[in-house]
Design a protein around this motif. Structure first.
Motif, PDB file in Angstrom:
ATOM      1  N   ARG A  25      -1.866   2.343   5.443  1.00 36.48           N
ATOM      2  CA  ARG A  25      -0.948   2.418   4.306  1.00 36.48           C
ATOM      3  C   ARG A  25       0.023   3.565   4.551  1.00 36.48           C
ATOM      4  O   ARG A  25      -0.397   4.697   4.783  1.00 36.48           O
ATOM      5  CB  ARG A  25      -1.725   2.622   3.002  1.00 36.48           C
ATOM      6  N   LEU A  26       1.310   3.266   4.506  1.00 34.40           N
ATOM      7  CA  LEU A  26       2.338   4.268   4.767  1.00 34.40           C
ATOM      8  C   LEU A  26       3.057   4.624   3.475  1.00 34.40           C
ATOM      9  O   LEU A  26       3.447   3.737   2.704  1.00 34.40           O
ATOM     10  CB  LEU A  26       3.350   3.735   5.788  1.00 34.40           C
ATOM     11  N   ALA A  27       3.216   5.913   3.253  1.00 36.13           N
ATOM     12  CA  ALA A  27       3.890   6.414   2.053  1.00 36.13           C
ATOM     13  C   ALA A  27       5.187   7.100   2.452  1.00 36.13           C
ATOM     14  O   ALA A  27       5.211   7.910   3.385  1.00 36.13           O
ATOM     15  CB  ALA A  27       2.988   7.400   1.311  1.00 36.13           C
ATOM     16  N   ALA A  28       6.272   6.773   1.754  1.00 34.33           N
ATOM     17  CA  ALA A  28       7.539   7.483   1.910  1.00 34.33           C
ATOM     18  C   ALA A  28       7.571   8.589   0.861  1.00 34.33           C
ATOM     19  O   ALA A  28       7.432   8.315  -0.336  1.00 34.33           O
ATOM     20  CB  ALA A  28       8.708   6.518   1.707  1.00 34.33           C
ATOM     21  N   ILE A  29       7.746   9.804   1.320  1.00 40.23           N
ATOM     22  CA  ILE A  29       7.621  10.957   0.432  1.00 40.23           C
ATOM     23  C   ILE A  29       8.928  11.746   0.414  1.00 40.23           C
ATOM     24  O   ILE A  29       9.492  12.077   1.467  1.00 40.23           O
ATOM     25  CB  ILE A  29       6.460  11.862   0.880  1.00 40.23           C
ATOM     26  N   VAL A  30       9.427  12.010  -0.788  1.00 39.21           N
ATOM     27  CA  VAL A  30      10.612  12.825  -0.998  1.00 39.21           C
ATOM     28  C   VAL A  30      10.254  13.916  -2.007  1.00 39.21           C
ATOM     29  O   VAL A  30       9.756  13.601  -3.098  1.00 39.21           O
ATOM     30  CB  VAL A  30      11.799  11.983  -1.517  1.00 39.21           C
ATOM     31  N   THR A  59       4.370   0.928   2.197  1.00 38.65           N
ATOM     32  CA  THR A  59       4.103  -0.371   2.792  1.00 38.65           C
ATOM     33  C   THR A  59       2.676  -0.384   3.323  1.00 38.65           C
ATOM     34  O   THR A  59       2.061   0.668   3.509  1.00 38.65           O
ATOM     35  CB  THR A  59       5.102  -0.714   3.917  1.00 38.65           C
ATOM     36  N   VAL A  60       2.156  -1.571   3.531  1.00 37.93           N
ATOM     37  CA  VAL A  60       0.814  -1.774   4.074  1.00 37.93           C
ATOM     38  C   VAL A  60       0.961  -2.510   5.402  1.00 37.93           C
ATOM     39  O   VAL A  60       1.704  -3.490   5.497  1.00 37.93           O
ATOM     40  CB  VAL A  60      -0.049  -2.611   3.107  1.00 37.93           C
ATOM     41  N   VAL A  61       0.285  -2.020   6.429  1.00 30.45           N
ATOM     42  CA  VAL A  61       0.317  -2.665   7.740  1.00 30.45           C
ATOM     43  C   VAL A  61      -1.113  -3.089   8.092  1.00 30.45           C
ATOM     44  O   VAL A  61      -2.021  -2.262   8.119  1.00 30.45           O
ATOM     45  CB  VAL A  61       0.862  -1.724   8.826  1.00 30.45           C
ATOM     46  N   PHE A  66       3.255  -5.715   4.905  1.00 32.04           N
ATOM     47  CA  PHE A  66       3.198  -6.237   3.543  1.00 32.04           C
ATOM     48  C   PHE A  66       3.673  -5.182   2.550  1.00 32.04           C
ATOM     49  O   PHE A  66       3.578  -3.973   2.803  1.00 32.04           O
ATOM     50  CB  PHE A  66       1.756  -6.635   3.182  1.00 32.04           C
ATOM     51  N   LEU A  67       4.132  -5.641   1.415  1.00 28.85           N
ATOM     52  CA  LEU A  67       4.397  -4.768   0.266  1.00 28.85           C
ATOM     53  C   LEU A  67       5.342  -3.622   0.611  1.00 28.85           C
ATOM     54  O   LEU A  67       5.081  -2.463   0.312  1.00 28.85           O
ATOM     55  CB  LEU A  67       3.080  -4.200  -0.286  1.00 28.85           C
ATOM     56  N   VAL A  68       6.468  -3.946   1.239  1.00 26.19           N
ATOM     57  CA  VAL A  68       7.485  -2.913   1.455  1.00 26.19           C
ATOM     58  C   VAL A  68       8.223  -2.719   0.133  1.00 26.19           C
ATOM     59  O   VAL A  68       8.993  -3.563  -0.290  1.00 26.19           O
ATOM     60  CB  VAL A  68       8.472  -3.305   2.569  1.00 26.19           C
ATOM     61  N   HIS A  69       7.930  -1.604  -0.526  1.00 27.23           N
ATOM     62  CA  HIS A  69       8.528  -1.352  -1.840  1.00 27.23           C
ATOM     63  C   HIS A  69       9.063   0.068  -1.912  1.00 27.23           C
ATOM     64  O   HIS A  69       8.450   1.000  -1.395  1.00 27.23           O
ATOM     65  CB  HIS A  69       7.493  -1.552  -2.957  1.00 27.23           C
ATOM     66  N   ILE A 101       7.488  10.036   6.322  1.00 27.64           N
ATOM     67  CA  ILE A 101       6.628   8.855   6.251  1.00 27.64           C
ATOM     68  C   ILE A 101       5.244   9.292   6.708  1.00 27.64           C
ATOM     69  O   ILE A 101       5.076   9.764   7.834  1.00 27.64           O
ATOM     70  CB  ILE A 101       7.138   7.707   7.140  1.00 27.64           C
ATOM     71  N   GLU A 102       4.258   9.151   5.829  1.00 25.41           N
ATOM     72  CA  GLU A 102       2.913   9.620   6.123  1.00 25.41           C
ATOM     73  C   GLU A 102       1.901   8.499   5.908  1.00 25.41           C
ATOM     74  O   GLU A 102       2.078   7.662   5.019  1.00 25.41           O
ATOM     75  CB  GLU A 102       2.546  10.799   5.217  1.00 25.41           C
ATOM     76  N   ALA A 103       0.861   8.505   6.721  1.00 21.88           N
ATOM     77  CA  ALA A 103      -0.250   7.572   6.517  1.00 21.88           C
ATOM     78  C   ALA A 103      -1.090   8.068   5.350  1.00 21.88           C
ATOM     79  O   ALA A 103      -1.421   9.250   5.271  1.00 21.88           O
ATOM     80  CB  ALA A 103      -1.093   7.470   7.783  1.00 21.88           C
ATOM     81  N   ALA A 104      -1.400   7.170   4.428  1.00 21.63           N
ATOM     82  CA  ALA A 104      -2.199   7.522   3.249  1.00 21.63           C
ATOM     83  C   ALA A 104      -3.559   6.863   3.365  1.00 21.63           C
ATOM     84  O   ALA A 104      -3.661   5.651   3.598  1.00 21.63           O
ATOM     85  CB  ALA A 104      -1.494   7.074   1.977  1.00 21.63           C
TER      86      ALA A 104
END
Length: 225
Positions: free
Chosen positions: A156-161, A169-171, A181-184, A111-114
């Motif tokens: 903005r957090l990005a889940a990276i695989v 998601t946006v915090v 917001f926008l947990v997708h 999980i990284e901040a974008a």
């Protein structure tokens, strides 16, 4: 909590927005979540507010959000003036004193901040697909996200695989609340704990930024998060 939510929504109103007696935003994109009314402060103004909204938001799809701080009877007043009730979203909160015990990302997931640049376009693809946004709208979403007036308050957090963004998601850090917001998560990567990992990361981020509460306004499908 609803002030946090309003701040994020009104930030989409690059084409037109107001924070007076009638609070609305118009991003100009052909998706209702990017245009709408956030609040009318008094039902005494409801006829004027409805008329103004129909003019200001003409030619784009839009929603009218009714929240806990809306005047009592707002929903009924809108229905009486031609609105159609679309749905009800759960608004959930939790204190942020104790989040250290939450599980971290699963193996192979980071999980990284974008930042507003960089992976922003990838984040938009993930959530626009989940939200049913047509691909032609995506460049406009990227533009507005990059120029959001409260970007200093947004993480903005990005889940990276395997080097690819598969969830986001946006915090929003405002009013003492970490608004999530926008947990997708991309469909092919769901049911692997990625949504939970993103939510846990959002809670930790809120705690690190000194917020006292976290709030999640979710779809009914997202309520278990």
């Amino acid at each position: 909590m609803t002030a946090n939510f309003r701040q994020y929504l009104v930030g989409w109103g690059q084409a037109d927005r107001s924070t007076g007696d009638l609070e609305y935003y118009r991003g100009g994109l052909a998706q209702p979540q990017f245009n709408g009314v956030v609040r009318v402060r008094s039902l005494d103004l409801i006829d004027q507010a409805v008329a103004t909204a129909r003019v200001r938001l003409a030619d784009v799809p839009w929603w009218w959000w009714v929240g806990p701080d809306s005047p009592a009877g707002t929903s009924a007043a809108l229905v009486a003036r031609g609105a159609v009730r679309f749905g009800v979203l759960p608004l959930m909160t939790r204190p942020l004193e104790h989040v250290a015990d939450l599980e971290g990302p699963s193996p192979g997931l980071s999980i990284e901040a974008a930042e507003a640049g960089g992976r922003l376009a990838e984040l938009v693809v993930v959530y626009s697909t989940s939200m049913g946004v047509t691909p032609g709208v995506e460049p406009g979403i990227v533009r507005i996200e990059a120029q959001h007036p409260d970007n200093a308050d947004i993480v903005r957090l990005a889940a990276i695989v395997e080097g690819r963004v598969v969830g986001m998601t946006v915090v929003v850090m405002a009013h003492g609340v970490a608004g999530i917001f926008l947990v997708h998560v991309a469909e092919q990567h769901r049911r692997r704990g990625i949504g939970a990992a993103l939510t846990a990361a959002a809670l930790r981020t809120g705690q690190e930024r000194g917020m006292g509460l976290a709030a999640l306004l979710a779809s009914p499908a997202g309520e278990p998060l």
